[in-house]
Design a protein around this motif. Structure first.
Motif, short mmCIF file in Angstrom:
data_model
loop_
_atom_site.label_atom_id
_atom_site.label_comp_id
_atom_site.label_asym_id
_atom_site.label_seq_id
_atom_site.Cartn_x
_atom_site.Cartn_y
_atom_site.Cartn_z
N GLU A 6 32.90 -63.83 -15.53
CA GLU A 6 31.57 -64.23 -16.00
C GLU A 6 30.58 -64.30 -14.83
OE1 GLU A 6 34.43 -67.05 -18.42
OE2 GLU A 6 34.22 -66.33 -16.35
N SER A 7 29.31 -64.17 -15.17
CA SER A 7 28.22 -64.36 -14.20
C SER A 7 26.97 -64.77 -14.97
CB SER A 7 27.97 -63.09 -13.40
OG SER A 7 27.59 -62.03 -14.26
N GLY A 8 26.00 -65.31 -14.24
CA GLY A 8 24.70 -65.58 -14.85
C GLY A 8 24.38 -67.03 -15.11
N GLY A 9 25.30 -67.94 -14.83
CA GLY A 9 24.99 -69.34 -15.04
C GLY A 9 24.01 -69.87 -14.01
N GLY A 10 23.58 -71.12 -14.21
CA GLY A 10 22.67 -71.72 -13.27
C GLY A 10 21.97 -72.92 -13.84
N LEU A 11 20.92 -73.35 -13.15
CA LEU A 11 20.10 -74.49 -13.55
C LEU A 11 18.81 -73.97 -14.17
CD1 LEU A 11 19.37 -77.53 -13.53
CD2 LEU A 11 18.49 -77.16 -11.19
N VAL A 12 18.47 -74.50 -15.32
CA VAL A 12 17.25 -74.07 -16.01
C VAL A 12 16.60 -75.28 -16.66
CG1 VAL A 12 18.46 -73.50 -18.15
CG2 VAL A 12 16.29 -72.36 -17.62
N GLN A 13 15.29 -75.26 -16.79
CA GLN A 13 14.58 -76.36 -17.43
C GLN A 13 14.69 -76.25 -18.95
OE1 GLN A 13 10.54 -76.37 -15.97
NE2 GLN A 13 11.11 -77.47 -14.11
N LEU A 18 18.52 -68.19 -20.17
CA LEU A 18 19.52 -67.65 -19.25
C LEU A 18 20.28 -66.56 -19.98
CD1 LEU A 18 21.23 -70.69 -17.45
CD2 LEU A 18 19.85 -68.90 -16.38
N ARG A 19 20.80 -65.62 -19.22
CA ARG A 19 21.64 -64.57 -19.78
C ARG A 19 22.97 -64.58 -19.04
NH1 ARG A 19 21.01 -60.02 -22.89
NH2 ARG A 19 22.42 -58.26 -22.46
N LEU A 20 24.04 -64.82 -19.81
CA LEU A 20 25.38 -64.76 -19.25
C LEU A 20 25.98 -63.39 -19.51
CD1 LEU A 20 26.80 -68.20 -20.48
CD2 LEU A 20 25.46 -67.70 -18.42
N SER A 21 26.74 -62.92 -18.53
CA SER A 21 27.44 -61.65 -18.68
C SER A 21 28.92 -61.84 -18.39
CB SER A 21 26.86 -60.61 -17.72
OG SER A 21 25.54 -60.29 -18.07
N VAL A 63 23.55 -73.22 -32.18
CA VAL A 63 22.88 -72.21 -31.36
C VAL A 63 22.23 -71.11 -32.18
CG1 VAL A 63 24.55 -72.68 -29.52
CG2 VAL A 63 24.86 -70.66 -30.99
N LYS A 64 22.39 -71.16 -33.50
CA LYS A 64 21.80 -70.12 -34.35
C LYS A 64 20.29 -70.05 -34.14
CE LYS A 64 25.18 -69.92 -38.09
NZ LYS A 64 25.47 -70.26 -39.51
N GLY A 65 19.78 -68.84 -33.99
CA GLY A 65 18.36 -68.64 -33.79
C GLY A 65 17.93 -68.76 -32.34
N ARG A 66 18.81 -69.23 -31.47
CA ARG A 66 18.47 -69.39 -30.05
C ARG A 66 19.33 -68.49 -29.15
NH1 ARG A 66 19.34 -74.06 -27.51
NH2 ARG A 66 21.12 -74.69 -28.84
N PHE A 67 20.57 -68.31 -29.51
CA PHE A 67 21.50 -67.51 -28.70
C PHE A 67 21.79 -66.18 -29.40
CE2 PHE A 67 23.93 -71.18 -26.38
CZ PHE A 67 22.71 -71.72 -25.99
N THR A 68 22.00 -65.16 -28.60
CA THR A 68 22.38 -63.84 -29.13
C THR A 68 23.54 -63.29 -28.32
OG1 THR A 68 20.10 -63.39 -29.80
CG2 THR A 68 21.62 -61.51 -29.66
N ILE A 69 24.63 -62.96 -29.02
CA ILE A 69 25.77 -62.32 -28.37
C ILE A 69 25.68 -60.82 -28.56
CG2 ILE A 69 27.29 -62.52 -30.39
CD1 ILE A 69 29.61 -63.11 -28.42
N SER A 70 26.08 -60.07 -27.54
CA SER A 70 26.06 -58.61 -27.64
C SER A 70 27.20 -58.06 -26.79
CB SER A 70 24.72 -58.05 -27.18
OG SER A 70 24.48 -58.39 -25.81
N LEU A 80 25.65 -63.06 -23.38
CA LEU A 80 25.13 -64.14 -24.21
C LEU A 80 23.72 -64.45 -23.72
CD1 LEU A 80 25.89 -66.11 -26.54
CD2 LEU A 80 26.38 -67.79 -24.75
N GLN A 81 22.73 -64.05 -24.52
CA GLN A 81 21.35 -64.37 -24.21
C GLN A 81 21.04 -65.73 -24.81
OE1 GLN A 81 18.99 -62.69 -22.36
NE2 GLN A 81 17.70 -64.50 -22.70
N MET A 82 20.62 -66.67 -23.96
CA MET A 82 20.37 -68.04 -24.40
C MET A 82 18.90 -68.36 -24.20
SD MET A 82 23.77 -69.88 -22.86
CE MET A 82 23.26 -69.67 -21.16
N ASN A 83 18.21 -68.62 -25.29
CA ASN A 83 16.79 -68.96 -25.26
C ASN A 83 16.58 -70.39 -25.76
OD1 ASN A 83 16.21 -66.30 -24.43
ND2 ASN A 83 16.06 -65.61 -26.56
N SER A 84 15.41 -70.93 -25.48
CA SER A 84 15.06 -72.28 -25.95
C SER A 84 16.17 -73.27 -25.63
CB SER A 84 14.79 -72.26 -27.46
OG SER A 84 13.75 -71.36 -27.77
#
Length: 117
Positions: A6-13, A18-21, A63-70, A80-84
């Motif tokens: 995995e990659s892409g984690g971190g600190l966000v407000q 964030l986008r995890l891969s 997470v429905k409506g906020r996260f998208t897996i692809s 994993l695209q994580m919004n809001s």
């Protein structure tokens, strides 16, 4: 067997994105259903989202409506695209692969996501 990184984690407000891969190697990617799990401090690991080899997706209600897996079968990756993002999304996120026939599970090492102002 498959190896996952995995990659892409971190600190966000709060409210950020964030986008995890997750990069898979060592085995034929299309024979695995893929998923993201997360584990917050003091809590059990929980399923966040799944995607089959053919692209069918499911999400936990939180997470429905906020996260998208692809997934990209050509490049052996799942994202994993994580919004809001919310503070309650803070956790270690794990990439997971399940062999379609044997049902054996494989895990990545995890990546930390912290949502905080």
């Amino acid at each position: 067997q498959v190896q996952l990184l995995e990659s892409g984690g971190g600190l966000v407000q709060p409210g950020g994105s964030l986008r995890l891969s997750c990069a898979a190697s060592g085995s034929l990617f299309t024979i695995y259903n893929m998923a993201w799990y997360r584990q917050a401090p003091g809590k059990q690991r929980e399923l966040v989202a799944t995607i089959t080899s053919s692209g069918r997706k499911t999400y936990v209600d939180a997470v429905k409506g906020r996260f998208t897996i692809s997934r990209d079968n050509a490049n052996n990756t799942v994202a994993l695209q994580m919004n809001s993002l919310k503070p309650e999304d803070t956790a270690v996120y794990y990439c997971n692969a399940q062999h379609m026939i044997t049902k054996r599970l494989y895990w990545g090492q995890g990546t930390q996501v912290t949502v905080s102002s």
